[in-house]
Design a protein around this motif. Sequence first.
Motif, PDB file in Angstrom:
ATOM      1  N   ALA A   1       1.025  -1.338   0.152  1.00  0.00           N
ATOM      2  CA  ALA A   1      -0.126  -0.142  -0.179  1.00  0.00           C
ATOM      3  C   ALA A   1       0.912   1.476  -0.309  1.00  0.00           C
ATOM      4  CB  ALA A   1      -1.001   0.186   1.336  1.00  0.00           C
ATOM      5  N   ALA A   2       0.697   2.172  -0.788  1.00  0.00           N
ATOM      6  CA  ALA A   2       1.134   3.358  -0.802  1.00  0.00           C
ATOM      7  C   ALA A   2       1.084   4.016   0.745  1.00  0.00           C
ATOM      8  CB  ALA A   2       0.400   4.680  -1.492  1.00  0.00           C
ATOM      9  N   MET A   3       1.707   5.073   0.986  1.00  0.00           N
ATOM     10  CA  MET A   3       1.561   6.182   2.045  1.00  0.00           C
ATOM     11  C   MET A   3       0.391   7.288   2.002  1.00  0.00           C
ATOM     12  SD  MET A   3       4.634   8.561   3.922  1.00  0.00           S
ATOM     13  CE  MET A   3       5.182   7.447   4.074  1.00  0.00           C
ATOM     14  N   SER A   4       0.199   7.680   3.169  1.00  0.00           N
ATOM     15  CA  SER A   4      -1.399   8.173   3.106  1.00  0.00           C
ATOM     16  C   SER A   4      -1.167   9.655   3.682  1.00  0.00           C
ATOM     17  CB  SER A   4      -2.482   7.420   4.414  1.00  0.00           C
ATOM     18  OG  SER A   4      -1.841   7.476   5.616  1.00  0.00           O
ATOM     19  N   GLN A   5      -1.384  10.164   3.252  1.00  0.00           N
ATOM     20  CA  GLN A   5      -1.616  12.192   3.726  1.00  0.00           C
ATOM     21  C   GLN A   5      -1.471  11.539   5.374  1.00  0.00           C
ATOM     22  OE1 GLN A   5      -5.033  14.812   1.722  1.00  0.00           O
ATOM     23  NE2 GLN A   5      -3.150  16.500   3.499  1.00  0.00           N
ATOM     24  N   ALA A   6      -1.860  11.546   5.808  1.00  0.00           N
ATOM     25  CA  ALA A   6      -2.074  11.253   7.605  1.00  0.00           C
ATOM     26  C   ALA A   6      -0.731  10.799   8.223  1.00  0.00           C
ATOM     27  CB  ALA A   6      -3.706  10.013   8.283  1.00  0.00           C
TER      28      ALA A   6
ATOM     29  N   ARG B   1      21.713  11.686  12.385  1.00  0.00           N
ATOM     30  CA  ARG B   1      20.535  12.555  11.441  1.00  0.00           C
ATOM     31  C   ARG B   1      20.254  12.206  10.314  1.00  0.00           C
ATOM     32  NH1 ARG B   1      25.905  13.730  12.388  1.00  0.00           N
ATOM     33  NH2 ARG B   1      26.115  13.362  10.007  1.00  0.00           N
ATOM     34  N   MET B   2      19.866  11.088  10.534  1.00  0.00           N
ATOM     35  CA  MET B   2      18.946  10.557   9.155  1.00  0.00           C
ATOM     36  C   MET B   2      18.174   9.100   9.575  1.00  0.00           C
ATOM     37  SD  MET B   2      20.288   8.213   6.118  1.00  0.00           S
ATOM     38  CE  MET B   2      21.969   8.991   5.454  1.00  0.00           C
ATOM     39  N   LEU B   3      16.876   9.403   8.899  1.00  0.00           N
ATOM     40  CA  LEU B   3      15.782   8.516   9.486  1.00  0.00           C
ATOM     41  C   LEU B   3      14.945   8.309   8.243  1.00  0.00           C
ATOM     42  CD1 LEU B   3      14.158   9.378  12.967  1.00  0.00           C
ATOM     43  CD2 LEU B   3      15.668   7.887  12.485  1.00  0.00           C
ATOM     44  N   ALA B   4      14.398   6.977   8.380  1.00  0.00           N
ATOM     45  CA  ALA B   4      13.140   6.714   7.053  1.00  0.00           C
ATOM     46  C   ALA B   4      11.488   6.604   7.946  1.00  0.00           C
ATOM     47  CB  ALA B   4      14.160   5.589   6.677  1.00  0.00           C
ATOM     48  N   VAL B   5      10.516   6.771   6.746  1.00  0.00           N
ATOM     49  CA  VAL B   5       9.519   6.968   7.347  1.00  0.00           C
ATOM     50  C   VAL B   5       8.434   5.730   6.257  1.00  0.00           C
ATOM     51  CG1 VAL B   5       7.482   7.279   8.508  1.00  0.00           C
ATOM     52  CG2 VAL B   5       9.331   8.230   8.650  1.00  0.00           C
ATOM     53  N   SER B   6       8.387   4.142   6.990  1.00  0.00           N
ATOM     54  CA  SER B   6       7.673   3.034   6.047  1.00  0.00           C
ATOM     55  C   SER B   6       6.821   3.881   5.409  1.00  0.00           C
ATOM     56  CB  SER B   6       7.692   2.124   6.364  1.00  0.00           C
ATOM     57  OG  SER B   6       6.745   2.264   7.506  1.00  0.00           O
ATOM     58  N   THR B   7       6.010   3.092   4.074  1.00  0.00           N
ATOM     59  CA  THR B   7       4.491   3.333   4.147  1.00  0.00           C
ATOM     60  C   THR B   7       3.259   3.513   4.725  1.00  0.00           C
ATOM     61  OG1 THR B   7       3.971   0.878   3.388  1.00  0.00           O
ATOM     62  CG2 THR B   7       4.777   2.888   1.979  1.00  0.00           C
ATOM     63  N   ASN B   8       3.539   2.622   5.993  1.00  0.00           N
ATOM     64  CA  ASN B   8       2.313   2.340   7.326  1.00  0.00           C
ATOM     65  C   ASN B   8       2.650   3.735   8.379  1.00  0.00           C
ATOM     66  OD1 ASN B   8       5.203   1.548   8.174  1.00  0.00           O
ATOM     67  ND2 ASN B   8       3.128  -0.133   9.010  1.00  0.00           N
ATOM     68  N   GLY B   9       4.445   4.605   8.344  1.00  0.00           N
ATOM     69  CA  GLY B   9       4.536   5.081   9.402  1.00  0.00           C
ATOM     70  C   GLY B   9       5.740   5.057  10.295  1.00  0.00           C
ATOM     71  N   ASP B  10       6.150   3.309  10.228  1.00  0.00           N
ATOM     72  CA  ASP B  10       7.061   3.042  10.752  1.00  0.00           C
ATOM     73  C   ASP B  10       8.860   4.030  10.474  1.00  0.00           C
ATOM     74  OD1 ASP B  10       5.846   0.884  12.403  1.00  0.00           O
ATOM     75  OD2 ASP B  10       6.379  -0.629  10.785  1.00  0.00           O
ATOM     76  N   VAL B  11       9.472   3.875  11.420  1.00  0.00           N
ATOM     77  CA  VAL B  11      10.621   4.732  11.955  1.00  0.00           C
ATOM     78  C   VAL B  11      11.808   3.742  11.443  1.00  0.00           C
ATOM     79  CG1 VAL B  11      11.716   6.601  12.557  1.00  0.00           C
ATOM     80  CG2 VAL B  11       9.134   7.015  13.122  1.00  0.00           C
ATOM     81  N   PHE B  12      12.646   4.016  10.775  1.00  0.00           N
ATOM     82  CA  PHE B  12      13.806   3.047  10.560  1.00  0.00           C
ATOM     83  C   PHE B  12      15.240   4.240  10.091  1.00  0.00           C
ATOM     84  CE2 PHE B  12      10.390   0.089   9.497  1.00  0.00           C
ATOM     85  CZ  PHE B  12      10.794  -0.577   9.565  1.00  0.00           C
ATOM     86  N   PRO B  13      16.152   3.589  10.861  1.00  0.00           N
ATOM     87  CA  PRO B  13      17.396   4.578  11.103  1.00  0.00           C
ATOM     88  C   PRO B  13      17.625   5.209  10.045  1.00  0.00           C
ATOM     89  CG  PRO B  13      18.191   2.755  12.254  1.00  0.00           C
ATOM     90  CD  PRO B  13      16.917   2.564  11.364  1.00  0.00           C
ATOM     91  N   CYS B  14      17.469   4.619   8.194  1.00  0.00           N
ATOM     92  CA  CYS B  14      17.669   5.057   6.800  1.00  0.00           C
ATOM     93  C   CYS B  14      16.580   4.524   5.789  1.00  0.00           C
ATOM     94  CB  CYS B  14      19.403   4.796   6.246  1.00  0.00           C
ATOM     95  SG  CYS B  14      19.569   2.889   6.455  1.00  0.00           S
ATOM     96  N   HIS B  15      16.572   4.161   4.724  1.00  0.00           N
ATOM     97  CA  HIS B  15      16.520   3.639   3.696  1.00  0.00           C
ATOM     98  C   HIS B  15      16.056   2.102   4.086  1.00  0.00           C
ATOM     99  CE1 HIS B  15      19.772   5.515   1.318  1.00  0.00           C
ATOM    100  NE2 HIS B  15      19.104   4.817   0.361  1.00  0.00           N
ATOM    101  N   GLN B  16      17.126   1.536   3.593  1.00  0.00           N
ATOM    102  CA  GLN B  16      18.055   0.418   3.869  1.00  0.00           C
ATOM    103  C   GLN B  16      17.806   0.063   4.986  1.00  0.00           C
ATOM    104  OE1 GLN B  16      21.446  -1.339   1.534  1.00  0.00           O
ATOM    105  NE2 GLN B  16      22.060   1.442   0.945  1.00  0.00           N
ATOM    106  N   PHE B  17      16.945  -0.009   6.125  1.00  0.00           N
ATOM    107  CA  PHE B  17      16.937  -0.157   7.279  1.00  0.00           C
ATOM    108  C   PHE B  17      15.700  -0.900   7.295  1.00  0.00           C
ATOM    109  CE2 PHE B  17      20.714   0.897   9.435  1.00  0.00           C
ATOM    110  CZ  PHE B  17      21.260  -0.123  10.174  1.00  0.00           C
ATOM    111  N   VAL B  18      14.893  -0.443   6.541  1.00  0.00           N
ATOM    112  CA  VAL B  18      13.216  -0.715   6.688  1.00  0.00           C
ATOM    113  C   VAL B  18      12.898  -2.176   5.812  1.00  0.00           C
ATOM    114  CG1 VAL B  18      11.679  -0.143   5.189  1.00  0.00           C
ATOM    115  CG2 VAL B  18      12.581   1.431   6.013  1.00  0.00           C
TER     116      VAL B  18
END
Length: 376
Positions: free
Chosen positions: A35-40, A254-271
């Motif tokens: 699923a794609a990330m929602s606006q919320a 100083r870097m984080l990544a947020v997945s489509t459902n809002g989970d937070v990870f240290p970077c996009h590869q950690f997802v």
Amino acid sequence: MSEPLECLYLLVAGDCNLRCSYCYADGGAYGRSSAAMSQATMEAALTRLMPRNGELMLSFFGGEPMLNCTLIRQAIAFARDRGERLGTTVRFAMTTNGTVLDDDGLDLLRQHFSHVAVSLDGPRENTNHGRRFLQGEGDVYGCIRRNLERLRGAGIPYSLRGTVAEERAGEVASSVRHLAELGATCWRIEPAAGRRWQKEAWRRFGDGMAELGRDSREALLQGNPMPVPGDIYRAAAHRLHGRRQHFPCPAGQRMLAVSTNGDVFPCHQFVAHAEARLGNVHDPQPADFTDTALARALAENAVENRPRCRTCTIRHLCGGQCPVHCLSQSGDLAQPSADYCALQHRLLTPTLRFVDELLSSREGETRLRHLLGDGT
């Protein structure tokens, strides 16, 4: 946030129109939902994570982010409005496979983006070997090349990011030379992540990169463009300015990544690693996603603290292997692979020796200072 956030990845699309043979992201779903990330979720991420009185690079990732241009436009408007209220300057970047670019997407990039990274693995044969359309048919390379022409025609600067499949490790030199001819502001090429390479593949990859390194050193002496200037640049900055690389990157700091459902990870590869989840932007506040066990481990993961790196003579040029790759290959964030370390020594040691030889003469030092833009 314990440190001001400088780079935030939003994984706005959980799907992709390609199915690359080496994809670590499961086509953008990362083994979860497509699923794609929602606006919320986008608004919750920016509300929770945008720093005050700072500078933020907001980078759109996926899957293929251009499949969700509507949300990207919403995110740009929301980020700019919130940035004005927080006193934070926001710039926008994107990593795209370069195959989805209609007129609306081109207009979006032209208006708002300071950096567009396009994935391309080299010549047609190499690119089409690993990158395939979802339906399995079509010339991915040709599609990307046409869209690079459109970007160039619209005055949109782009970089190129190549991935080398293990079975193509011996072709890295020709791939790099091809990428260097395509008008990018910069480029980088990396071994495919997600699984261990055989030693013979590492050897072939190293042969190609060493060849490019020799060519770059000779090109600098002749005053010609260098195929791979990065190592020389790093070595010159290390010697002339005392620049030291303590970490491979600022992931979890100083870097984080947020997945489509809002989970937070240290970077996009950690997802791709569910165990690396730091929390979720919809969790009740307050929460400092950089003050978790994993984030603290990453903050302590400097080369001075890594057992294998601590006594390495090139540790401050290398900065250590990516912690995600360490985790994938050894199960330990701080344990680089022996093959990676051998490759870095093979490439960086002669580069450092070359820089030291240049610095022994005024003419050589002038060349290096010109490379660094020192103005001398």
